[in-house]
Design a protein around this motif. Structure first.
Motif, PDB file in Angstrom:
ATOM      1  N   ARG A  35       0.823  -1.209   0.000  1.00  9.16           N
ATOM      2  CA  ARG A  35       0.000   0.000   0.000  1.00  9.16           C
ATOM      3  C   ARG A  35       0.862   1.267   0.000  1.00  9.16           C
ATOM      4  O   ARG A  35       0.509   2.264  -0.629  1.00  9.16           O
ATOM      5  N   ALA A  39       0.904   4.212  -2.752  1.00 10.63           N
ATOM      6  CA  ALA A  39       0.709   5.610  -2.371  1.00 10.63           C
ATOM      7  C   ALA A  39       1.767   6.507  -2.996  1.00 10.63           C
ATOM      8  O   ALA A  39       1.506   7.678  -3.298  1.00 10.63           O
ATOM      9  N   ALA A  47       3.623   9.539   0.665  1.00  8.53           N
ATOM     10  CA  ALA A  47       3.967   8.166   1.002  1.00  8.53           C
ATOM     11  C   ALA A  47       4.988   8.111   2.130  1.00  8.53           C
ATOM     12  O   ALA A  47       4.887   7.277   3.038  1.00  8.53           O
ATOM     13  N   CYS A  51       2.269   7.804   5.031  1.00  8.68           N
ATOM     14  CA  CYS A  51       2.020   6.365   4.897  1.00  8.68           C
ATOM     15  C   CYS A  51       3.096   5.521   5.567  1.00  8.68           C
ATOM     16  O   CYS A  51       2.785   4.567   6.287  1.00  8.68           O
ATOM     17  N   LEU A 153      -6.333   7.612   7.077  1.00  7.77           N
ATOM     18  CA  LEU A 153      -5.686   6.642   6.193  1.00  7.77           C
ATOM     19  C   LEU A 153      -5.739   5.243   6.798  1.00  7.77           C
ATOM     20  O   LEU A 153      -6.023   4.259   6.101  1.00  7.77           O
TER      21      LEU A 153
END
Length: 370
Positions: A35, A39, A47, A51, A153
């Motif tokens: 994932r 991203a 990212a 993330c 998220l």
């Protein structure tokens, strides 16, 4: 060389706490890496800053309790330890760890908590980075806003992971119904927590209701329920597991309340006395208010009435000592032990895998250890 069927048989997935936790982390590491890479196609800084930080937090530092309990619910409900269904179930259980990141990121913003798991919380990290980089605007608002995005998220990716996993199970709809209820309950618990704090509500009934919705259902009851639902467990098994989860989950929260007031920050990973500083409506404080009134301890009554008051703050260490003096600490300890013992009794009717039975009994023992 001839290979016997036993040589090609798949190894069963683990049932012990450490083994399940490691298997879950392996699942999560692969999923989150994929994932994060996806991203990066949207934006590289997104990212990296959001993330990757969210993924690292999810994978490291947590106990992994909810996913383990969900897997134990799967095994307790008759789910297999091998095969495609077992792997899908374990993957679905791992979604609970991503959902936990959502809850913690948002919870720390609401509580203005600077620490989580012994390190700066998301909003504290982003606030500090804003200041270090000399960015424009209000640093605190920026930090809190990015922490909210981390939580957003996390809940999105948790939902994705759960749905992808449940697609391989015929019981997916039943498990998703539990997931749906659990998410609503944890938000309801957070709402009651914030509202009771703002109102200065010191009723024991409110405190226990918050403990049940915010912690017991989300941490213990519903993970066990979701696992059992994935396995297609019968109603009596589900009922016993949920009753255990309610009792032990509330005991677990009461233990945390005691550790906040009387424990050490290096054990909790948070600042000491956070609940007392914020004026949280805990059973510990509610019991103290009642016991001080019954004893006619006017000094303690005055102290407790000012907990959480914005313009008339109290010394949290002095407040904790008063709670101990009036007997609230010991009363909550006794309640922890009673709840944990009742939870253990709920398991008597179940034919459990020895590792699962041992794990659930050990968890009840931990909740009672105050």
């Amino acid at each position: 060389m001839t290979v016997s069927p036993a040589d090609t048989r798949e190894e069963p997935l683990p049932a012990d706490f450490g083994g399940v936790r490691d298997a879950v982390r392996d699942q999560l590491a692969a999923y989150l890496a994929e994932r994060v890479a996806d991203a990066g196609a949207a934006d590289g800084e997104f990212a990296t800053e959001l993330c990757e930080r969210m993924a690292a937090f999810t994978l490291h530092g947590g106990k992994g309790l909810r996913s383990v309990l969900a897997w134990w619910g799967w095994l307790a409900g008759g789910g297999a330890a091998t095969g495609r269904g077992a792997r899908a179930a374990l993957r679905a259980c791992s979604a609970l760890e991503v959902l936990q990141t959502f809850a913690l990121a948002h919870d720390d913003v609401m509580d203005a908590a600077p620490l989580r798991r012994g390190a700066p919380s998301f909003h504290a990290v982003y606030t500090a980075r804003h200041r270090q980089r000399g960015m424009r605007g209000d640093a605190r608002r920026y930090g809190e806003s990015l922490a909210v995005l981390v939580g957003d998220l996390a809940v999105l990716w948790a939902d994705d992971l759960l749905h992808e996993s449940l697609a391989a199970l015929s019981t997916g709809a039943a498990a998703h119904a539990v997931w749906r209820d659990m998410r609503t309950e944890v938000v309801a618990g957070q709402f009651l927590d914030l509202t009771a704090q703002a109102l200065g509500d010191r009723s024991e009934e409110t405190a226990v209701r918050i403990d049940r919705l915010k912690t017991a259902t989300y941490t213990v009851e519903r993970p066990l329920h979701m696992g059992a639902a994935m396995a297609g467990a019968d109603a009596s098994t589900v009922s016993a597991l949920r009753a255990y989860g309610t009792d032990v989950g509330v005991a677990f929260q009461l233990r945390d309340d005691l550790r906040d007031a009387f424990g050490a920050p290096d054990r909790t990973g948070k600042r000491a006395f956070e609940d007392l500083r914020e004026g949280k409506s805990t059973l510990l404080l509610a019991s103290g208010v009642r016991l001080a009134g019954e004893a006619g301890d006017t000094a303690a009554q005055d102290l407790f009435s000012r907990v959480g008051h914005p313009s008339n703050r109290v010394d949290p260490e002095e407040t904790a000592a008063a709670l101990d003096r009036v007997g609230a600490r010991e009363e909550v300890r006794r309640r922890c032990r009673r709840l944990a013992e009742r939870g253990r009794e709920r398991l008597r009717s179940l034919d459990l895998d020895p590792a699962v039975a041992d794990g659930l009994h050990r968890f009840a023992d931990t909740a009672a250890r105050t």
